[in-house]
Scaffold this motif. Structure first.
Motif, PDB file in Angstrom:
ATOM      1  N   GLY A  29       0.835  -1.277   0.083  1.00 32.00           N
ATOM      2  CA  GLY A  29       0.072   0.118   0.133  1.00 32.00           C
ATOM      3  C   GLY A  29       0.933   1.177  -0.013  1.00 32.00           C
ATOM      4  N   PHE A  30       2.025   1.230  -0.262  1.00 32.87           N
ATOM      5  CA  PHE A  30       2.932   2.439  -0.041  1.00 32.87           C
ATOM      6  C   PHE A  30       2.821   3.162  -1.530  1.00 32.87           C
ATOM      7  CE2 PHE A  30       7.136   4.080  -2.088  1.00 32.87           C
ATOM      8  CZ  PHE A  30       7.264   4.963  -0.982  1.00 32.87           C
ATOM      9  N   GLN A  31       2.579   4.507  -1.201  1.00 32.52           N
ATOM     10  CA  GLN A  31       2.249   5.676  -2.136  1.00 32.52           C
ATOM     11  C   GLN A  31       3.277   6.630  -2.146  1.00 32.52           C
ATOM     12  OE1 GLN A  31      -1.931   6.758  -1.589  1.00 32.52           O
ATOM     13  NE2 GLN A  31      -2.648   4.808  -2.276  1.00 32.52           N
ATOM     14  N   ALA A  32       4.292   6.570  -2.945  1.00 32.82           N
ATOM     15  CA  ALA A  32       5.422   7.474  -3.089  1.00 32.82           C
ATOM     16  C   ALA A  32       5.042   8.868  -3.013  1.00 32.82           C
ATOM     17  CB  ALA A  32       6.357   7.120  -4.064  1.00 32.82           C
ATOM     18  N   GLN A  54      -2.180  13.235  -6.385  1.00 29.10           N
ATOM     19  CA  GLN A  54      -2.605  13.251  -4.842  1.00 29.10           C
ATOM     20  C   GLN A  54      -4.287  13.369  -4.886  1.00 29.10           C
ATOM     21  OE1 GLN A  54      -0.032  16.027  -3.021  1.00 29.10           O
ATOM     22  NE2 GLN A  54       1.232  14.371  -1.781  1.00 29.10           N
ATOM     23  N   SER A  55      -4.546  14.310  -6.064  1.00 30.06           N
ATOM     24  CA  SER A  55      -6.058  14.730  -6.046  1.00 30.06           C
ATOM     25  C   SER A  55      -7.088  13.146  -6.371  1.00 30.06           C
ATOM     26  CB  SER A  55      -6.218  15.818  -6.800  1.00 30.06           C
ATOM     27  OG  SER A  55      -5.992  15.428  -8.125  1.00 30.06           O
ATOM     28  N   VAL A  56      -6.254  12.451  -6.918  1.00 26.18           N
ATOM     29  CA  VAL A  56      -6.908  11.282  -7.618  1.00 26.18           C
ATOM     30  C   VAL A  56      -7.404  10.164  -6.333  1.00 26.18           C
ATOM     31  CG1 VAL A  56      -6.840   9.267  -8.919  1.00 26.18           C
ATOM     32  CG2 VAL A  56      -6.067  11.512  -9.805  1.00 26.18           C
ATOM     33  N   ASP A  57      -8.456  10.224  -5.962  1.00 28.58           N
ATOM     34  CA  ASP A  57      -8.699   9.184  -4.859  1.00 28.58           C
ATOM     35  C   ASP A  57      -8.976   7.591  -5.345  1.00 28.58           C
ATOM     36  OD1 ASP A  57      -9.744   7.824  -2.683  1.00 28.58           O
ATOM     37  OD2 ASP A  57     -11.715   8.788  -2.650  1.00 28.58           O
ATOM     38  N   MET A  58      -8.026   6.904  -5.562  1.00 29.72           N
ATOM     39  CA  MET A  58      -7.872   5.565  -6.068  1.00 29.72           C
ATOM     40  C   MET A  58      -6.997   4.893  -5.549  1.00 29.72           C
ATOM     41  SD  MET A  58      -6.612   5.152 -10.186  1.00 29.72           S
ATOM     42  CE  MET A  58      -6.420   3.624 -10.676  1.00 29.72           C
ATOM     43  N   PRO A  59      -7.151   3.558  -4.936  1.00 27.69           N
ATOM     44  CA  PRO A  59      -6.230   2.672  -4.130  1.00 27.69           C
ATOM     45  C   PRO A  59      -5.178   2.208  -5.276  1.00 27.69           C
ATOM     46  CG  PRO A  59      -8.683   1.986  -3.796  1.00 27.69           C
ATOM     47  CD  PRO A  59      -8.501   2.981  -4.661  1.00 27.69           C
ATOM     48  N   TYR A  60      -3.964   2.330  -4.920  1.00 27.92           N
ATOM     49  CA  TYR A  60      -2.789   1.778  -5.601  1.00 27.92           C
ATOM     50  C   TYR A  60      -1.479   1.686  -4.611  1.00 27.92           C
ATOM     51  CZ  TYR A  60      -1.135   6.652  -5.391  1.00 27.92           C
ATOM     52  OH  TYR A  60      -0.599   7.887  -5.132  1.00 27.92           O
ATOM     53  N   GLU A  61      -0.400   1.008  -4.932  1.00 27.45           N
ATOM     54  CA  GLU A  61       0.887   1.132  -4.560  1.00 27.45           C
ATOM     55  C   GLU A  61       1.849   1.320  -5.507  1.00 27.45           C
ATOM     56  OE1 GLU A  61       2.439  -3.281  -3.984  1.00 27.45           O
ATOM     57  OE2 GLU A  61       0.797  -2.701  -2.555  1.00 27.45           O
ATOM     58  N   ASP A  62       3.010   1.772  -4.835  1.00 28.23           N
ATOM     59  CA  ASP A  62       4.125   2.212  -5.722  1.00 28.23           C
ATOM     60  C   ASP A  62       5.303   1.255  -5.497  1.00 28.23           C
ATOM     61  OD1 ASP A  62       2.979   4.359  -7.410  1.00 28.23           O
ATOM     62  OD2 ASP A  62       3.165   5.585  -5.754  1.00 28.23           O
ATOM     63  N   GLN A  63       6.362   1.319  -6.270  1.00 25.39           N
ATOM     64  CA  GLN A  63       7.643   0.446  -5.698  1.00 25.39           C
ATOM     65  C   GLN A  63       8.999   1.311  -6.104  1.00 25.39           C
ATOM     66  OE1 GLN A  63       7.198  -3.495  -7.835  1.00 25.39           O
ATOM     67  NE2 GLN A  63       6.138  -4.280  -6.389  1.00 25.39           N
ATOM     68  N   CYS A  64       8.645   2.622  -6.461  1.00 26.82           N
ATOM     69  CA  CYS A  64       9.758   3.408  -6.668  1.00 26.82           C
ATOM     70  C   CYS A  64       9.621   4.591  -5.482  1.00 26.82           C
ATOM     71  CB  CYS A  64       9.639   4.118  -7.908  1.00 26.82           C
ATOM     72  SG  CYS A  64       9.818   2.928  -9.378  1.00 26.82           S
ATOM     73  N   SER A  65      10.920   5.276  -5.197  1.00 27.79           N
ATOM     74  CA  SER A  65      10.859   6.112  -4.299  1.00 27.79           C
ATOM     75  C   SER A  65      10.401   7.614  -4.871  1.00 27.79           C
ATOM     76  CB  SER A  65      12.251   6.519  -3.753  1.00 27.79           C
ATOM     77  OG  SER A  65      12.963   6.911  -4.742  1.00 27.79           O
ATOM     78  N   VAL A  89       8.831   0.443 -19.949  1.00 30.67           N
ATOM     79  CA  VAL A  89       8.903  -0.991 -20.053  1.00 30.67           C
ATOM     80  C   VAL A  89       8.323  -1.451 -18.532  1.00 30.67           C
ATOM     81  CG1 VAL A  89      10.012  -3.064 -20.521  1.00 30.67           C
ATOM     82  CG2 VAL A  89      10.567  -1.089 -21.956  1.00 30.67           C
ATOM     83  N   GLY A  90       7.320  -1.941 -18.455  1.00 32.42           N
ATOM     84  CA  GLY A  90       6.838  -2.431 -17.123  1.00 32.42           C
ATOM     85  C   GLY A  90       6.356  -1.484 -16.206  1.00 32.42           C
ATOM     86  N   THR A  91       5.039  -1.417 -16.174  1.00 37.15           N
ATOM     87  CA  THR A  91       4.206  -0.363 -15.480  1.00 37.15           C
ATOM     88  C   THR A  91       3.788  -0.579 -14.115  1.00 37.15           C
ATOM     89  OG1 THR A  91       1.958  -1.155 -16.084  1.00 37.15           O
ATOM     90  CG2 THR A  91       3.102  -0.142 -17.724  1.00 37.15           C
ATOM     91  N   PHE A  92       3.852  -1.644 -13.699  1.00 36.50           N
ATOM     92  CA  PHE A  92       3.115  -2.250 -12.499  1.00 36.50           C
ATOM     93  C   PHE A  92       1.892  -1.342 -12.112  1.00 36.50           C
ATOM     94  CE2 PHE A  92       3.090  -1.962  -7.709  1.00 36.50           C
ATOM     95  CZ  PHE A  92       2.808  -3.287  -7.544  1.00 36.50           C
ATOM     96  N   MET A  93       1.780  -0.228 -11.253  1.00 39.16           N
ATOM     97  CA  MET A  93       0.341   0.435 -10.898  1.00 39.16           C
ATOM     98  C   MET A  93       0.464   1.586 -11.315  1.00 39.16           C
ATOM     99  SD  MET A  93      -1.079  -1.855  -7.480  1.00 39.16           S
ATOM    100  CE  MET A  93      -2.524  -1.186  -7.880  1.00 39.16           C
ATOM    101  N   GLY A  94       1.425   2.037 -12.087  1.00 35.46           N
ATOM    102  CA  GLY A  94       1.432   3.364 -12.910  1.00 35.46           C
ATOM    103  C   GLY A  94       1.994   4.464 -12.221  1.00 35.46           C
ATOM    104  N   GLY A  95       2.985   4.177 -11.042  1.00 39.64           N
ATOM    105  CA  GLY A  95       3.510   5.353 -10.448  1.00 39.64           C
ATOM    106  C   GLY A  95       4.336   6.079 -11.569  1.00 39.64           C
TER     107      GLY A  95
END
Length: 291
Positions: A29-32, A54-65, A89-95
């Motif tokens: 659940g990390f959100q960079a 930050q204005s988007v109310d949508m659950p996601y998580e990030d894997q970058c800092s 190349v490689g999107t995961f959850m779009g961070g």
């Protein structure tokens, strides 16, 4: 079927939890972007992008800092005018996707997202659409791996100039495979941005992005380090419960390799794309149908 562009899932537009509808799992659940406050005032463009995200109310998580996202923007700004497309190349959850899309209109480029997992592609697109609807029309979703994208898109084009943002599979063999594909379109590549160059883990996953870069470009890499650098006593330098991943202390999270300062040492110049990746299976199917 992989190796083709796909359409976004428009049924997600009014969905409160797109990840559940798509069957995408979240772990930490990390959100960079929640760490953007520490960088406020360093870049007007980044501040605006962070606020929109930050204005988007949508659950996601990030894997970058957050440092990586900030530096990614700086790279796109510094190379502004020298490329007309970013290939992610490689999107995961779009961070990173959202950061890139937030810059698309500002710096005038298109975004092609490449991933063999269509659920990640469609989730990432929806995240872009909600934060940066004005950029959504510049985004294409390619369902497949990077060699397939090179075969079906880049080898058939002329006159394009791309930044490659590589954050796909991190195992040594796959990164070498992806870079090998890019060697056949090297004149179209302005720079390669590689993430998780500090990542290690268990033998099962062989996370050696930095060493894969050296295998293809040689030991004398010319690169700019980007992203976070962790100290010896940071908890992220200890193996975690997610496949035992950890970060090397004192090593940058990412590398930027300008092609003007690096050259492919692998594969051999006499080898062709077909030598490395085989014939186009779609061409064989087309010939069979014609017969």
């Amino acid at each position: 079927m992989q190796g083709q562009f796909i359409e976004p899932d428009h049924s997600l537009q009014d969905c409160e939890k797109p990840h559940e509808q798509l069957g995408v799992s979240m772990y930490s659940g990390f959100q960079a972007i929640n760490g953007a406050e520490k960088l406020r005032g360093l870049s007007r463009i980044f501040d605006t992008i962070a606020e929109r995200m930050q204005s988007v109310d949508m659950p996601y998580e990030d894997q970058c800092s957050i440092n990586y996202y900030f530096d990614l923007l700086r790279v796109m700004r510094d190379f502004n005018g020298e490329y007309d497309r970013v290939v992610e190349v490689g999107t995961f959850m779009g961070g990173a996707s959202a950061i890139i899309a937030g810059c698309a209109e500002q710096f005038d480029f298109d975004l092609d997202m490449v991933d063999p997992n269509e659920r990640f592609l469609r989730f990432s697109y929806e995240r872009i659409r909600r934060a940066f609807p004005e950029a959504a029309g510049r985004v294409r979703l390619f369902h497949g791996d990077l060699p397939s994208y090179v075969r079906h898109v880049m080898l058939k084009e002329e006159g394009r100039r791309s930044l490659i943002q590589h954050d796909g599979a991190h195992d040594f063999n796959q990164v070498v495979t992806d870079l090998t594909a890019l060697s056949f379109v090297k004149d179209q590549v302005h720079a390669i941005i590689a993430q998780d160059t500090h990542l290690r883990g268990s033998l099962e996953f062989m996370n050696f992005v930095d060493l894969a870069l050296m295998a293809v470009f040689g030991k004398d890499l010319n690169y700019m380090p980007i992203g976070a650098v962790y100290g010896e006593f940071d908890k992220v330098t200890r193996p975690n419960r997610f496949q035992g991943n950890y970060f090397l202390p004192g090593v940058a999270e990412g590398m930027v390799l300008p092609m003007s300062a690096n050259s492919f040492q692998y594969p051999h110049a006499a080898m062709t794309f077909e030598d490395m990746f085989g014939p186009d299976p779609d061409a064989a199917n087309t010939n069979l149908a014609a017969a």
